[in-house]
Design an enzyme around this catalytic site. Structure first.
Site, PDB file in Angstrom:
ATOM      1  N   GLY A   9       0.766  -1.191  -0.100  1.00 31.63           N
ATOM      2  CA  GLY A   9       0.064   0.102  -0.180  1.00 31.63           C
ATOM      3  C   GLY A   9       0.900   1.178  -0.119  1.00 31.63           C
ATOM      4  CD  GLN A  10      -0.258   7.463   0.274  1.00 30.52           C
ATOM      5  OE1 GLN A  10      -1.309   7.319   0.937  1.00 30.52           O
ATOM      6  NE2 GLN A  10       0.223   8.785   0.080  1.00 30.52           N
ATOM      7  CG  ASP A  32      -0.851  -5.967   0.249  1.00 35.16           C
ATOM      8  OD1 ASP A  32      -0.304  -4.762   0.465  1.00 35.16           O
ATOM      9  OD2 ASP A  32      -1.948  -6.148  -0.107  1.00 35.16           O
ATOM     10  NE  ARG A  34      -4.558  -6.122  -5.348  1.00 38.37           N
ATOM     11  CZ  ARG A  34      -5.093  -5.471  -4.424  1.00 38.37           C
ATOM     12  NH1 ARG A  34      -4.366  -4.528  -3.494  1.00 38.37           N
ATOM     13  NH2 ARG A  34      -6.189  -5.729  -3.931  1.00 38.37           N
ATOM     14  CE1 TYR A 140      -9.425   6.624   7.213  1.00 42.20           C
ATOM     15  CE2 TYR A 140      -9.212   4.277   6.550  1.00 42.20           C
ATOM     16  CZ  TYR A 140      -8.671   5.455   7.153  1.00 42.20           C
ATOM     17  OH  TYR A 140      -7.294   5.679   7.160  1.00 42.20           O
TER      18      TYR A 140
HETATM   19  C1  VAH Z   1      -8.070   8.648   3.489  1.00 45.47           C
HETATM   20  N1  VAH Z   1      -5.577   8.951   3.257  1.00 45.47           N
HETATM   21  O1  VAH Z   1      -8.155   9.606   2.953  1.00 45.47           O
HETATM   22  C2  VAH Z   1      -6.491   8.606   4.029  1.00 45.47           C
HETATM   23  C3  VAH Z   1      -6.400   9.094   5.422  1.00 45.47           C
HETATM   24  C4  VAH Z   1      -6.832  11.360   6.769  1.00 45.47           C
HETATM   25  C5  VAH Z   1      -7.138  10.605   5.238  1.00 45.47           C
HETATM   26  O2  VAH Z   1      -7.154   8.366   6.409  1.00 45.47           O
HETATM   27  O3  VAH Z   1      -8.786   8.159   3.903  1.00 45.47           O
END
Ligand code: VAH
Length: 313
Positions: A9-10, A32, A34, A140
């Protein structure tokens, strides 16, 4: 040895490279769902691994005699709004897997990333404190707030040594971000160099806490190395460096590319961004473990354009 889940990932990609440089490639196992970039895959051991599969992680942990796990696998804010149940499953069950491995003393230490997404529309937006109102309005953010509560619970109840920071939006050039609301802050540099124009999906004055990846990686490794008794926070530390808006970022790029043009077409990610703080008070991280950012917007732009731009002959 160290295991990184979500190593492609990033953040995971750069974290893996930095930890391999620091500890030796063979002691850092990347994994990961992948395969990742060539440079990552060629630089040390790799395992295809689903972070929601407890037995699969346990096998890798026992095989390599893993001491520490960095859990960098997650579904980010924008994608999580499209697939709420998949996001909850990945973000929470991967965390329970590593917390339980630590509870059973099969691993000794965990790093788990939280985010400024744990804050919500009624959180104070300027210099958001370490302890404050937290009513996240995104899938999230809900998963990250819940994860923070579980980390603190496993530390208090079972002595698990889990450490965490609330990352701001992260800017890097080695890998593209995946499905975040702050991804504009990476895309804008690529478009500025490729097309000379960029259509931003947030409003020009949307000011958000942001950080250059080198600062984020250094903070992560510093936190993992500090002696446990210095840590007063076992949910997740506020972590700050700079705050800026898309229009301020565009101005910073125009110092180097005067003809760069930016348009603004806000989409569904605008309301996610509007629910987040504009700036973060990270004084507790500074006090507990000496956090100190090094990159501001101008040297972030210099680093991004320098690394993404045409190589000097
Ligand atoms: C997102 N880069 O945009 C992540 C991060 C604060 C942003 O959690 O979901």
């Amino acid at each position: 040895p160290i295991l990184i889940l979500g190593a492609c990932g990033q953040i995971g990609t750069e974290l893996t490279m930095e930890l391999r440089a620091k500890h030796g490639a063979e002691t850092v196992i990347a994994s990961d769902i992948r395969e990742g970039s060539e440079s990552l895959m060629d630089s040390g051991p790799f395992e295809l691994l689903d972070a929601t599969n407890y037995e699969a992680i346990e096998d890798v942990v026992m095989h390599y005699e893993i001491d520490e796990v960095y859990l960098m696998a997650a579904m980010l804010s924008a994608t999580a709004e499209k697939f709420p149940m998949r996001a909850w499953n990945l973000n929470m069950n991967s965390l329970f897997n590593v917390l339980n491995l630590a509870k059973e003393r099969k691993i000794g230490k965990i790093f788990w990333p939280s985010s400024i997404a744990v804050f919500g529309p009624n959180t104070p937006t300027e210099n958001t404190p370490q302890n404050t109102i937290m009513e996240p309005s995104t899938v999230y953010g809900i998963s990250k707030l819940s994860g923070e509560r579980w980390c603190e619970y496993y530390h208090e109840k079972f002595g698990v040594d889990v450490r965490s920071v609330r990352y701001p939006g992260l800017i890097s050039w080695k890998t593209m971000p995946g499905g975040g609301t702050t991804d504009y802050a990476v895309e804008i540099y690529h478009k500025a160099l490729e097309d000379g124009t960029y259509d931003c999906f947030l409003k020009p004055n949307t000011r958000l806490p942001m950080m250059y990846m080198d600062d984020a990686i250094r903070a992560t490794i510093n936190l993992m190395e500090v002696e446990p008794k210095k840590l007063s926070i076992r949910s997740s530390y506020n972590l700050g460096s700079m705050s800026f808006s898309p229009s301020e970022m565009a101005e910073s790029i125009k110092q180097h590319l005067p003809n760069f043009e930016v348009g603004y077409t806000p989409d569904f990610r605008q309301q996610i961004a509007d629910s987040w703080p504009s700036s973060i008070d990270d004084s507790v991280a500074k006090t507990d473990w000496g956090w100190q950012p090094q990159f501001d917007l101008d040297n972030t732009t210099k680093a991004m354009l320098g690394n993404l731009g045409p190589k000097k002959e």
